[in-house]
Write a protein that holds these residues in place. Structure first.
Motif, short mmCIF file in Angstrom:
data_model
loop_
_atom_site.label_atom_id
_atom_site.label_comp_id
_atom_site.label_asym_id
_atom_site.label_seq_id
_atom_site.Cartn_x
_atom_site.Cartn_y
_atom_site.Cartn_z
N TYR A 1 0.82 -1.21 0.00
CA TYR A 1 0.00 0.00 0.00
C TYR A 1 0.86 1.26 0.00
CZ TYR A 1 -3.32 3.58 1.44
OH TYR A 1 -4.07 4.73 1.51
N LEU A 2 1.92 1.24 0.80
CA LEU A 2 2.84 2.37 0.84
C LEU A 2 4.21 1.91 0.38
CD1 LEU A 2 1.85 3.90 4.30
CD2 LEU A 2 1.15 4.71 2.04
N PRO A 3 4.95 2.77 -0.31
CA PRO A 3 6.25 2.36 -0.84
C PRO A 3 7.29 2.08 0.25
CG PRO A 3 5.88 4.69 -1.23
CD PRO A 3 4.59 4.14 -0.75
N ALA A 4 7.20 2.82 1.35
CA ALA A 4 8.19 2.65 2.41
C ALA A 4 7.92 1.38 3.20
CB ALA A 4 8.19 3.85 3.34
N HIS B 1 6.88 -7.69 11.86
CA HIS B 1 8.32 -7.82 11.60
C HIS B 1 8.61 -8.67 10.36
CE1 HIS B 1 9.85 -5.70 15.10
NE2 HIS B 1 8.93 -6.30 15.85
N ARG B 2 7.66 -9.49 9.98
CA ARG B 2 7.84 -10.27 8.76
C ARG B 2 7.79 -9.40 7.51
NH1 ARG B 2 4.45 -14.02 10.11
NH2 ARG B 2 2.66 -13.25 8.93
N ILE B 3 7.06 -8.30 7.59
CA ILE B 3 6.84 -7.43 6.43
C ILE B 3 7.69 -6.17 6.49
CG2 ILE B 3 5.12 -6.12 5.11
CD1 ILE B 3 4.76 -9.16 5.04
N TYR B 4 7.86 -5.61 7.68
CA TYR B 4 8.45 -4.28 7.81
C TYR B 4 9.74 -4.28 8.62
CZ TYR B 4 3.83 -2.75 6.32
OH TYR B 4 2.66 -2.58 5.63
N GLN B 5 10.57 -3.30 8.31
CA GLN B 5 11.65 -2.92 9.20
C GLN B 5 11.07 -1.96 10.24
OE1 GLN B 5 14.91 -4.07 8.97
NE2 GLN B 5 14.08 -5.42 7.39
N VAL B 6 11.59 -1.98 11.44
CA VAL B 6 11.10 -1.10 12.49
C VAL B 6 12.26 -0.26 12.98
CG1 VAL B 6 10.08 -0.99 14.80
CG2 VAL B 6 9.30 -2.73 13.18
N GLU B 7 12.08 1.06 12.96
CA GLU B 7 13.16 1.95 13.40
C GLU B 7 13.54 1.68 14.85
OE1 GLU B 7 12.33 6.04 12.68
OE2 GLU B 7 12.68 5.87 10.51
N ARG C 1 1.33 12.91 6.82
CA ARG C 1 2.23 11.79 6.53
C ARG C 1 1.38 10.56 6.15
NH1 ARG C 1 5.09 15.76 6.99
NH2 ARG C 1 6.85 15.99 8.45
N PRO C 2 1.82 9.78 5.18
CA PRO C 2 1.07 8.57 4.80
C PRO C 2 1.06 7.55 5.94
CG PRO C 2 2.63 9.20 3.09
CD PRO C 2 2.98 10.01 4.30
N TYR C 3 -0.05 6.83 6.03
CA TYR C 3 -0.15 5.78 7.06
C TYR C 3 -1.05 4.67 6.56
CZ TYR C 3 -4.63 8.05 8.11
OH TYR C 3 -5.89 8.59 8.01
N LEU C 4 -0.86 3.49 7.13
CA LEU C 4 -1.68 2.33 6.83
C LEU C 4 -2.49 1.98 8.07
CD1 LEU C 4 -2.53 -0.21 5.19
CD2 LEU C 4 -0.48 -1.34 6.11
N GLY C 5 -3.79 1.77 7.88
CA GLY C 5 -4.65 1.33 8.97
C GLY C 5 -5.17 -0.07 8.68
N VAL C 6 -5.03 -0.98 9.62
CA VAL C 6 -5.54 -2.34 9.45
C VAL C 6 -6.55 -2.66 10.54
CG1 VAL C 6 -3.41 -3.12 8.32
CG2 VAL C 6 -3.68 -3.44 10.77
N GLY C 7 -7.46 -3.57 10.23
CA GLY C 7 -8.52 -3.92 11.16
C GLY C 7 -9.84 -3.31 10.72
N PRO C 8 -10.97 -3.80 11.25
CA PRO C 8 -12.28 -3.27 10.89
C PRO C 8 -12.39 -1.78 11.17
CG PRO C 8 -12.49 -5.29 12.17
CD PRO C 8 -11.05 -4.88 12.25
N SER C 9 -12.90 -1.04 10.21
CA SER C 9 -13.15 0.41 10.29
C SER C 9 -11.88 1.26 10.21
CB SER C 9 -13.94 0.79 11.55
OG SER C 9 -13.11 0.89 12.70
#
Length: 384
Positions: free
Chosen positions: A45-48, A77-83, A264-272
Protein backbone atom coordinates in the motif's frame (compact mmCIF):
# COMPACT_ATOMS: atom_id res chain seq x y z
CA UNK A 1 5.72 5.12 7.56
CA UNK A 2 3.07 4.81 10.24
CA UNK A 3 0.89 1.82 11.13
CA UNK A 4 -2.46 1.91 12.92
CA UNK A 5 -4.19 -1.26 14.16
CA UNK A 6 -7.86 -1.12 15.18
CA UNK A 7 -8.78 -3.62 17.90
CA UNK A 8 -12.62 -3.51 17.92
CA UNK A 9 -13.47 -5.09 21.26
CA UNK A 10 -14.63 -3.65 24.60
CA UNK A 11 -15.87 -5.14 27.86
CA UNK A 12 -18.86 -2.83 27.79
CA UNK A 13 -20.19 0.10 25.76
CA UNK A 14 -19.41 3.60 27.00
CA UNK A 15 -22.47 5.81 26.66
CA UNK A 16 -20.69 8.50 24.61
CA UNK A 17 -18.72 6.31 22.18
CA UNK A 18 -19.60 5.94 18.49
CA UNK A 19 -16.37 4.19 17.43
CA UNK A 20 -16.65 0.73 15.89
CA UNK A 21 -16.40 -1.98 18.56
CA UNK A 22 -18.08 -5.15 19.81
CA UNK A 23 -18.62 -6.45 23.32
CA UNK A 24 -18.74 -10.03 21.97
CA UNK A 25 -15.20 -11.37 22.30
CA UNK A 26 -15.69 -14.83 20.82
CA UNK A 27 -14.26 -13.78 17.45
CA UNK A 28 -11.19 -12.08 18.93
CA UNK A 29 -8.74 -14.85 17.99
CA UNK A 30 -10.09 -15.00 14.43
CA UNK A 31 -9.91 -11.25 14.12
CA UNK A 32 -6.28 -11.14 15.29
CA UNK A 33 -5.44 -13.73 12.64
CA UNK A 34 -7.27 -11.63 10.04
CA UNK A 35 -5.34 -8.50 11.07
CA UNK A 36 -2.10 -10.40 10.57
CA UNK A 37 -3.30 -11.51 7.13
CA UNK A 38 -4.26 -7.95 6.23
CA UNK A 39 -0.79 -6.72 7.14
CA UNK A 40 0.50 -9.16 4.53
CA UNK A 41 -2.15 -8.23 1.95
CA UNK A 42 -1.50 -4.51 2.42
CA UNK A 43 2.29 -4.73 2.24
CA UNK A 44 2.45 -2.74 -1.00
CA UNK A 45 0.00 0.00 0.00
CA UNK A 46 2.84 2.37 0.84
CA UNK A 47 6.25 2.36 -0.84
CA UNK A 48 8.19 2.65 2.41
CA UNK A 49 8.83 -0.50 4.45
CA UNK A 50 10.21 1.13 7.59
CA UNK A 51 7.88 1.90 10.47
CA UNK A 52 8.40 5.05 12.55
CA UNK A 53 5.31 4.56 14.74
CA UNK A 54 2.85 1.78 15.55
CA UNK A 55 -0.46 2.53 17.26
CA UNK A 56 -2.97 0.08 18.74
CA UNK A 57 -6.34 1.82 18.98
CA UNK A 58 -9.89 0.71 19.48
CA UNK A 59 -11.98 -0.42 21.07
CA UNK A 60 -9.79 -1.60 23.89
CA UNK A 61 -6.43 -2.99 22.73
CA UNK A 62 -5.50 -3.84 26.33
CA UNK A 63 -7.88 -6.80 25.94
CA UNK A 64 -5.27 -8.45 23.71
CA UNK A 65 -3.41 -11.32 25.33
CA UNK A 66 0.36 -11.67 25.34
CA UNK A 67 0.18 -14.38 22.68
CA UNK A 68 -2.13 -12.28 20.47
CA UNK A 69 0.26 -9.33 20.66
CA UNK A 70 3.12 -11.67 19.82
CA UNK A 71 1.21 -12.96 16.80
CA UNK A 72 0.61 -9.43 15.51
CA UNK A 73 4.21 -8.32 16.00
CA UNK A 74 5.46 -11.45 14.27
CA UNK A 75 3.40 -10.40 11.23
CA UNK A 76 4.66 -6.81 11.46
CA UNK A 77 8.32 -7.82 11.60
CA UNK A 78 7.84 -10.27 8.76
CA UNK A 79 6.84 -7.43 6.43
CA UNK A 80 8.45 -4.28 7.81
CA UNK A 81 11.65 -2.92 9.20
CA UNK A 82 11.10 -1.10 12.49
CA UNK A 83 13.16 1.95 13.40
CA UNK A 84 15.27 1.62 16.52
CA UNK A 85 13.47 4.55 18.17
CA UNK A 86 9.99 3.49 17.01
CA UNK A 87 7.08 4.79 19.07
CA UNK A 88 4.68 1.92 19.88
CA UNK A 89 1.49 3.06 21.62
CA UNK A 90 -1.29 0.91 23.02
CA UNK A 91 -4.58 2.25 24.36
CA UNK A 92 -5.64 0.75 27.67
CA UNK A 93 -8.49 1.07 30.13
CA UNK A 94 -7.59 1.61 33.80
CA UNK A 95 -9.34 -1.59 34.92
CA UNK A 96 -7.02 -3.61 32.67
CA UNK A 97 -3.85 -2.15 34.16
CA UNK A 98 -2.48 -4.70 36.61
CA UNK A 99 1.12 -5.53 37.44
CA UNK A 100 0.74 -8.77 35.48
CA UNK A 101 -0.76 -7.01 32.45
CA UNK A 102 2.00 -4.44 32.38
CA UNK A 103 4.59 -7.22 32.45
CA UNK A 104 2.88 -8.72 29.39
CA UNK A 105 2.81 -5.40 27.53
CA UNK A 106 6.33 -4.14 28.21
CA UNK A 107 8.18 -6.40 25.73
CA UNK A 108 5.97 -5.06 22.92
CA UNK A 109 5.21 -1.38 23.52
CA UNK A 110 6.95 1.73 24.82
CA UNK A 111 4.03 4.13 25.20
CA UNK A 112 0.78 3.61 27.10
CA UNK A 113 -2.39 5.63 26.44
CA UNK A 114 -4.81 5.30 29.37
CA UNK A 115 -8.47 6.21 28.88
CA UNK A 116 -9.21 7.73 32.27
CA UNK A 117 -11.79 10.32 31.07
CA UNK A 118 -12.46 11.55 34.62
CA UNK A 119 -11.40 11.16 38.24
CA UNK A 120 -14.96 12.02 39.35
CA UNK A 121 -16.93 8.90 40.26
CA UNK A 122 -20.41 10.13 39.23
CA UNK A 123 -19.13 11.05 35.77
CA UNK A 124 -17.53 7.62 35.33
CA UNK A 125 -20.78 5.91 36.27
CA UNK A 126 -22.74 8.18 33.94
CA UNK A 127 -20.41 7.37 31.03
CA UNK A 128 -20.67 3.63 31.86
CA UNK A 129 -16.92 3.31 32.20
CA UNK A 130 -15.66 -0.08 33.39
CA UNK A 131 -13.38 1.48 36.01
CA UNK A 132 -13.89 3.63 39.09
CA UNK A 133 -12.22 6.79 40.36
CA UNK A 134 -9.75 4.92 42.57
CA UNK A 135 -8.59 2.88 39.56
CA UNK A 136 -8.22 6.10 37.55
CA UNK A 137 -5.49 7.20 39.91
CA UNK A 138 -3.95 3.84 40.80
CA UNK A 139 -3.43 2.65 37.22
CA UNK A 140 -1.14 5.57 36.37
CA UNK A 141 0.97 5.08 39.49
CA UNK A 142 1.16 1.35 38.82
CA UNK A 143 2.33 1.91 35.24
CA UNK A 144 4.95 4.40 36.41
CA UNK A 145 6.16 2.13 39.20
CA UNK A 146 6.52 -0.63 36.62
CA UNK A 147 8.85 1.50 34.48
CA UNK A 148 6.46 3.10 31.99
CA UNK A 149 7.65 6.69 31.70
CA UNK A 150 6.05 7.50 28.34
CA UNK A 151 2.39 7.80 29.33
CA UNK A 152 -0.60 9.74 28.14
CA UNK A 153 -4.05 9.97 29.68
CA UNK A 154 -7.39 10.97 28.16
CA UNK A 155 -9.80 13.34 29.89
CA UNK A 156 -13.25 14.66 28.92
CA UNK A 157 -14.46 18.19 29.69
CA UNK A 158 -17.76 20.00 29.08
CA UNK A 159 -19.59 17.77 31.54
CA UNK A 160 -22.06 19.06 34.11
CA UNK A 161 -23.98 17.15 36.75
CA UNK A 162 -26.91 19.50 36.19
CA UNK A 163 -27.04 19.07 32.40
CA UNK A 164 -26.49 15.33 32.53
CA UNK A 165 -29.18 14.79 35.13
CA UNK A 166 -26.75 13.42 37.70
CA UNK A 167 -27.65 13.81 41.36
CA UNK A 168 -25.51 16.62 42.75
CA UNK A 169 -22.61 14.95 44.52
CA UNK A 170 -21.16 18.03 46.23
CA UNK A 171 -21.35 21.80 46.40
CA UNK A 172 -18.52 22.09 43.85
CA UNK A 173 -19.28 23.93 40.63
CA UNK A 174 -18.69 22.36 37.21
CA UNK A 175 -15.45 24.33 36.94
CA UNK A 176 -14.30 23.15 40.36
CA UNK A 177 -14.93 19.52 39.44
CA UNK A 178 -12.95 20.01 36.22
CA UNK A 179 -10.19 21.74 38.17
CA UNK A 180 -9.89 18.71 40.44
CA UNK A 181 -9.46 16.47 37.39
CA UNK A 182 -6.74 18.75 36.03
CA UNK A 183 -4.96 18.92 39.37
CA UNK A 184 -4.98 15.15 39.67
CA UNK A 185 -3.62 14.73 36.13
CA UNK A 186 -0.76 17.13 36.88
CA UNK A 187 -0.09 15.59 40.30
CA UNK A 188 0.31 12.20 38.64
CA UNK A 189 3.13 13.70 36.57
CA UNK A 190 2.01 12.26 33.26
CA UNK A 191 4.11 13.70 30.41
CA UNK A 192 1.16 13.90 28.01
CA UNK A 193 -2.53 14.73 28.42
CA UNK A 194 -5.25 14.56 25.77
CA UNK A 195 -8.53 16.29 26.63
CA UNK A 196 -11.67 16.25 24.52
CA UNK A 197 -14.94 18.12 24.74
CA UNK A 198 -17.91 15.87 25.46
CA UNK A 199 -19.71 15.31 22.16
CA UNK A 200 -23.14 13.71 22.03
CA UNK A 201 -23.33 11.60 18.87
CA UNK A 202 -26.74 10.47 17.55
CA UNK A 203 -26.03 6.72 17.50
CA UNK A 204 -25.05 6.48 21.17
CA UNK A 205 -26.84 6.08 24.48
CA UNK A 206 -26.30 9.79 25.16
CA UNK A 207 -27.76 10.64 21.77
CA UNK A 208 -30.82 8.57 22.56
CA UNK A 209 -31.21 10.18 26.00
CA UNK A 210 -30.87 13.66 24.49
CA UNK A 211 -33.55 12.86 21.94
CA UNK A 212 -35.88 11.67 24.73
CA UNK A 213 -35.13 14.72 26.87
CA UNK A 214 -33.44 12.76 29.65
CA UNK A 215 -30.33 14.94 29.41
CA UNK A 216 -29.67 18.44 28.11
CA UNK A 217 -27.28 19.44 25.31
CA UNK A 218 -23.68 20.24 26.16
CA UNK A 219 -23.42 23.99 26.76
CA UNK A 220 -20.93 25.69 24.45
CA UNK A 221 -20.26 28.38 27.05
CA UNK A 222 -19.39 25.79 29.70
CA UNK A 223 -17.10 23.93 27.30
CA UNK A 224 -15.38 27.18 26.31
CA UNK A 225 -14.80 28.15 29.94
CA UNK A 226 -13.39 24.75 30.82
CA UNK A 227 -11.25 24.76 27.67
CA UNK A 228 -9.66 28.08 28.64
CA UNK A 229 -9.37 26.92 32.27
CA UNK A 230 -7.50 23.82 31.07
CA UNK A 231 -5.09 25.74 28.84
CA UNK A 232 -4.23 28.20 31.60
CA UNK A 233 -3.68 25.55 34.27
CA UNK A 234 -1.71 23.13 32.12
CA UNK A 235 0.47 25.87 30.64
CA UNK A 236 1.22 27.11 34.14
CA UNK A 237 2.30 23.59 35.06
CA UNK A 238 4.72 23.10 32.21
CA UNK A 239 2.51 21.57 29.52
CA UNK A 240 2.69 22.84 25.96
CA UNK A 241 -0.52 22.84 23.95
CA UNK A 242 0.96 21.52 20.71
CA UNK A 243 -2.46 20.60 19.28
CA UNK A 244 -5.83 21.89 20.41
CA UNK A 245 -6.67 18.74 22.39
CA UNK A 246 -3.12 17.63 23.25
CA UNK A 247 -0.65 18.85 25.85
CA UNK A 248 2.91 17.64 26.43
CA UNK A 249 5.76 18.25 28.84
CA UNK A 250 9.36 18.28 27.65
CA UNK A 251 8.55 17.53 24.02
CA UNK A 252 6.62 14.32 24.70
CA UNK A 253 4.50 14.86 21.60
CA UNK A 254 2.49 11.91 20.28
CA UNK A 255 4.59 11.10 17.22
CA UNK A 256 1.94 8.87 15.68
CA UNK A 257 -0.90 11.38 15.94
CA UNK A 258 1.42 14.17 14.81
CA UNK A 259 1.97 12.24 11.59
CA UNK A 260 -1.75 12.58 10.81
CA UNK A 261 -1.67 16.32 11.40
CA UNK A 262 1.38 16.69 9.16
CA UNK A 263 -0.12 14.78 6.19
CA UNK A 264 2.23 11.79 6.53
CA UNK A 265 1.07 8.57 4.80
CA UNK A 266 -0.15 5.78 7.06
CA UNK A 267 -1.68 2.33 6.83
CA UNK A 268 -4.65 1.33 8.97
CA UNK A 269 -5.54 -2.34 9.45
CA UNK A 270 -8.52 -3.92 11.16
CA UNK A 271 -12.28 -3.27 10.89
CA UNK A 272 -13.15 0.41 10.29
CA UNK A 273 -9.47 1.42 10.04
CA UNK A 274 -8.56 4.25 7.65
CA UNK A 275 -5.47 4.56 5.46
CA UNK A 276 -3.95 7.54 3.62
CA UNK A 277 -1.26 7.53 0.94
CA UNK A 278 -1.23 11.19 -0.01
CA UNK A 279 -3.54 10.90 -3.01
CA UNK A 280 -6.38 8.78 -1.61
CA UNK A 281 -8.02 7.48 1.52
CA UNK A 282 -9.47 4.05 2.10
CA UNK A 283 -11.88 2.86 4.75
CA UNK A 284 -12.13 -0.73 5.94
CA UNK A 285 -15.58 -2.18 6.49
CA UNK A 286 -16.92 -1.61 10.02
CA UNK A 287 -18.21 -5.13 10.53
CA UNK A 288 -16.11 -7.75 12.31
CA UNK A 289 -17.68 -10.85 10.75
CA UNK A 290 -17.59 -9.49 7.19
CA UNK A 291 -14.06 -8.21 7.71
CA UNK A 292 -12.84 -11.65 8.87
CA UNK A 293 -14.65 -13.45 6.05
CA UNK A 294 -13.27 -11.12 3.39
CA UNK A 295 -9.69 -11.35 4.65
CA UNK A 296 -9.93 -15.14 4.81
CA UNK A 297 -10.86 -15.02 1.12
CA UNK A 298 -7.81 -12.75 0.55
CA UNK A 299 -9.98 -9.78 -0.38
CA UNK A 300 -9.41 -6.36 1.13
CA UNK A 301 -12.79 -5.11 2.39
CA UNK A 302 -12.46 -1.36 1.89
CA UNK A 303 -13.90 1.59 0.04
CA UNK A 304 -11.54 4.17 -1.38
CA UNK A 305 -11.78 7.85 -2.16
CA UNK A 306 -9.52 9.68 -4.59
CA UNK A 307 -8.70 13.04 -3.07
CA UNK A 308 -8.88 16.10 -5.31
CA UNK A 309 -6.44 18.94 -4.75
CA UNK A 310 -9.22 20.81 -2.94
CA UNK A 311 -9.88 17.77 -0.71
CA UNK A 312 -6.21 17.61 0.22
CA UNK A 313 -6.07 21.34 0.99
CA UNK A 314 -9.21 21.16 3.13
CA UNK A 315 -7.87 18.18 5.09
CA UNK A 316 -4.64 20.07 5.65
CA UNK A 317 -6.47 23.22 6.78
CA UNK A 318 -8.58 21.24 9.25
CA UNK A 319 -5.64 19.52 10.93
CA UNK A 320 -2.71 21.94 10.59
CA UNK A 321 -4.47 24.97 12.04
CA UNK A 322 -4.99 23.00 15.26
CA UNK A 323 -1.24 22.58 15.83
CA UNK A 324 1.73 24.66 16.92
CA UNK A 325 3.23 24.08 13.47
CA UNK A 326 0.41 25.98 11.83
CA UNK A 327 -0.86 25.99 8.27
CA UNK A 328 1.94 26.54 5.75
CA UNK A 329 0.54 28.49 2.81
CA UNK A 330 3.40 27.16 0.71
CA UNK A 331 2.07 23.62 1.20
CA UNK A 332 -1.36 24.72 0.00
CA UNK A 333 0.21 26.38 -3.04
CA UNK A 334 2.19 23.21 -3.76
CA UNK A 335 -0.91 21.00 -3.50
CA UNK A 336 -3.35 23.13 -5.44
CA UNK A 337 -1.51 26.01 -7.11
CA UNK A 338 -3.77 28.38 -5.17
CA UNK A 339 -2.78 31.45 -3.19
CA UNK A 340 -5.04 31.10 -0.15
CA UNK A 341 -4.34 34.68 0.95
CA UNK A 342 -5.85 35.92 -2.28
CA UNK A 343 -8.67 33.38 -2.73
CA UNK A 344 -9.96 33.66 0.86
CA UNK A 345 -9.08 37.32 1.36
CA UNK A 346 -12.42 38.41 2.95
CA UNK A 347 -12.44 35.59 5.52
CA UNK A 348 -8.78 36.02 6.38
CA UNK A 349 -9.17 39.79 6.75
CA UNK A 350 -11.98 39.23 9.27
CA UNK A 351 -9.96 36.62 11.16
CA UNK A 352 -6.95 38.93 11.38
CA UNK A 353 -9.18 41.79 12.54
CA UNK A 354 -10.82 39.61 15.20
CA UNK A 355 -7.35 38.46 16.29
CA UNK A 356 -8.29 34.83 15.69
CA UNK A 357 -5.23 34.13 13.57
CA UNK A 358 -1.79 35.57 12.96
CA UNK A 359 0.81 34.90 10.30
CA UNK A 360 4.57 34.45 10.45
CA UNK A 361 6.88 33.37 7.59
CA UNK A 362 3.89 32.52 5.38
CA UNK A 363 2.39 30.22 8.04
CA UNK A 364 -1.04 30.79 9.60
CA UNK A 365 -1.45 30.17 13.34
CA UNK A 366 -4.47 30.30 15.61
CA UNK A 367 -4.29 32.79 18.44
CA UNK A 368 -5.46 31.76 21.92
CA UNK A 369 -8.79 33.42 21.12
CA UNK A 370 -8.91 31.70 17.73
CA UNK A 371 -8.55 28.24 19.27
CA UNK A 372 -12.13 28.56 20.48
CA UNK A 373 -13.26 28.79 16.84
CA UNK A 374 -10.83 26.38 15.18
CA UNK A 375 -13.36 24.30 13.27
CA UNK A 376 -15.27 27.34 12.07
CA UNK A 377 -12.09 29.05 10.87
CA UNK A 378 -10.97 25.96 8.96
CA UNK A 379 -14.38 25.40 7.34
CA UNK A 380 -14.65 29.04 6.29
CA UNK A 381 -11.28 28.70 4.56
CA UNK A 382 -12.18 25.46 2.78
CA UNK A 383 -11.85 25.43 -1.01
CA UNK A 384 -15.09 24.54 -2.78
Amino acid sequence: MHLYLHIPFCKQACHYCDFHFSTHLKSKADLVTAICQEIELQKDYLPARTLETIYFGGGTPSLLTESELGQIFEAIHRIYQVESDVEITLEANPDDITREKIAELKPFINRLSIGIQSFHEPYLRFMNRAHNAVESEQCVKLAQDSGFENLTIDLIYGMSERLLGIHKSSQDSDEQLWQRDLEMAVALNTPHISAYNLTIEPQTALGNWLKKGKIKPVEEELSARQFEQMISYLNTNGYEQYEISNFARNGHYARHNSSYWKRRPYLGVGPSAHSFNGASRQYNIANNALYIKSIQEENLPFESEILTAFDQVNDYLLTSLRTIWGCDLGVIKEISGIDLLEIQKPYLAAFFENEWIHMSDNVLFLTPKGKLFADRIASDLFLV
